[in-house]
Design a protein around this motif. Sequence first.
Motif, short mmCIF file in Angstrom:
data_model
loop_
_atom_site.label_atom_id
_atom_site.label_comp_id
_atom_site.label_asym_id
_atom_site.label_seq_id
_atom_site.Cartn_x
_atom_site.Cartn_y
_atom_site.Cartn_z
N LYS A 196 2.14 1.42 6.24
CA LYS A 196 3.57 1.14 6.22
C LYS A 196 4.39 2.31 6.76
O LYS A 196 5.37 2.12 7.47
N GLY A 255 -6.65 -5.56 2.67
CA GLY A 255 -6.38 -5.14 1.31
C GLY A 255 -5.07 -4.36 1.19
O GLY A 255 -4.57 -3.79 2.16
N ASP A 256 -4.54 -4.32 -0.04
CA ASP A 256 -3.23 -3.71 -0.27
C ASP A 256 -3.20 -2.23 0.06
O ASP A 256 -2.23 -1.73 0.63
N ARG A 257 -4.25 -1.49 -0.29
CA ARG A 257 -4.25 -0.05 -0.07
C ARG A 257 -4.15 0.28 1.41
O ARG A 257 -3.36 1.13 1.83
N TRP A 258 -4.96 -0.39 2.22
CA TRP A 258 -4.97 -0.15 3.67
C TRP A 258 -3.60 -0.48 4.27
O TRP A 258 -3.03 0.29 5.03
N VAL A 259 -3.07 -1.65 3.89
CA VAL A 259 -1.78 -2.07 4.43
C VAL A 259 -0.67 -1.11 4.01
O VAL A 259 0.20 -0.74 4.82
N ASN A 260 -0.70 -0.67 2.76
CA ASN A 260 0.31 0.26 2.28
C ASN A 260 0.23 1.61 3.00
O ASN A 260 1.25 2.25 3.27
N ASP A 261 -0.99 2.06 3.31
CA ASP A 261 -1.15 3.33 4.03
C ASP A 261 -0.57 3.25 5.44
O ASP A 261 -0.20 4.27 6.03
N ASN A 311 2.24 -3.15 12.57
CA ASN A 311 1.99 -4.52 12.12
C ASN A 311 1.11 -5.22 13.14
O ASN A 311 0.52 -4.57 14.01
N TYR A 371 -4.03 -8.15 8.26
CA TYR A 371 -2.96 -7.57 7.45
C TYR A 371 -2.72 -8.38 6.17
O TYR A 371 -2.45 -7.81 5.11
N LYS A 372 -2.80 -9.70 6.27
CA LYS A 372 -2.44 -10.54 5.13
C LYS A 372 -3.60 -10.82 4.18
O LYS A 372 -3.37 -11.10 2.99
N LYS A 373 -4.84 -10.75 4.67
CA LYS A 373 -5.96 -11.17 3.83
C LYS A 373 -7.12 -10.17 3.78
O LYS A 373 -7.66 -9.90 2.71
#
Length: 291
Positions: free
Chosen positions: A176, A168-174, A181, A163-165
């Motif tokens: 949310k 990537g931002d896109r995957w984590v944002n999808d 988590n 999640y943190k490294k």
Amino acid sequence: MAFFSSLTPVFIAIICVLIGIILKKNNGERGKHEIKSKPPSRPWVDEDLKDGSDHQVEEEEVDEEWQGFDENIAHVPFTAERHSEAEMIKRSQEFYKLLNQRRSVRFLSDEPVPREVIDNVIRTAGTSPSGAHTEPWTFVVVQDPEIKHKIREIVEEEEEINYKKRMGDRWVNDLKRLRTNWIKEYLDTAPYLILIFKQVYGRLPNGKKKTHYYNEISVSIACGILLAALQNAGLYTVTSTPLNCGPQLRVLLQRPANEKLLLLLPVGYPKKDATVPALTRKPLEDIMVFM
């Protein structure tokens, strides 16, 4: 002569400018070509979960003469129950209604589940078709609380890094909107964990590798049948792909090197206060093309 001499610096300047324009254009085209030829980046972080089903076992390690199959396998008559059209429609509607109730549930109760039910759903998954009938799957069922907790520790440690490294931002944002988590409480509370391994190859009696054709697709079909069997039995799960946990879990569960972890399913009853996202499924016209 004086006139031409005075023009010489001008001609040199013009030639230098033209050369600069040509070089800039060539560099730009080369850069565009390099960008086009560069493979697209993918948010993929786990070698074990990559689909390697189209890669055959190394030729030098395969016994081309014999794969351990019986060439004279008997073929027997096949008979099947035939339903009326009305009965077919009724059965198909009822089965759809049953599976349309399937949801990924992350809040599972620790209420005991009969062992015989687990045996039966695994048997059902084992009816799946497979390439050349190699049956390249292993279902590891974990009930022991200590092993379940060790699995949770491994998964949560890697998932936090994912999640943190890694993801990537896109995957984590999808993710949310689904409120997921790296905390996986269900790995402790669910009465059973089913870990599905794909056997990327087998072993012949002579020790050589045995090709498992379409192992990824075969095991994926078996997982789908398993999900349907769990729903039919009144049990729930969430399909978990434990990224970067395969090697550690393989060692923990004492699985051989030819097995790679594909899915982890916590199985049980939902908690009384369990919630799920208010999602809708695509209508038939969006998922089927009839020609």
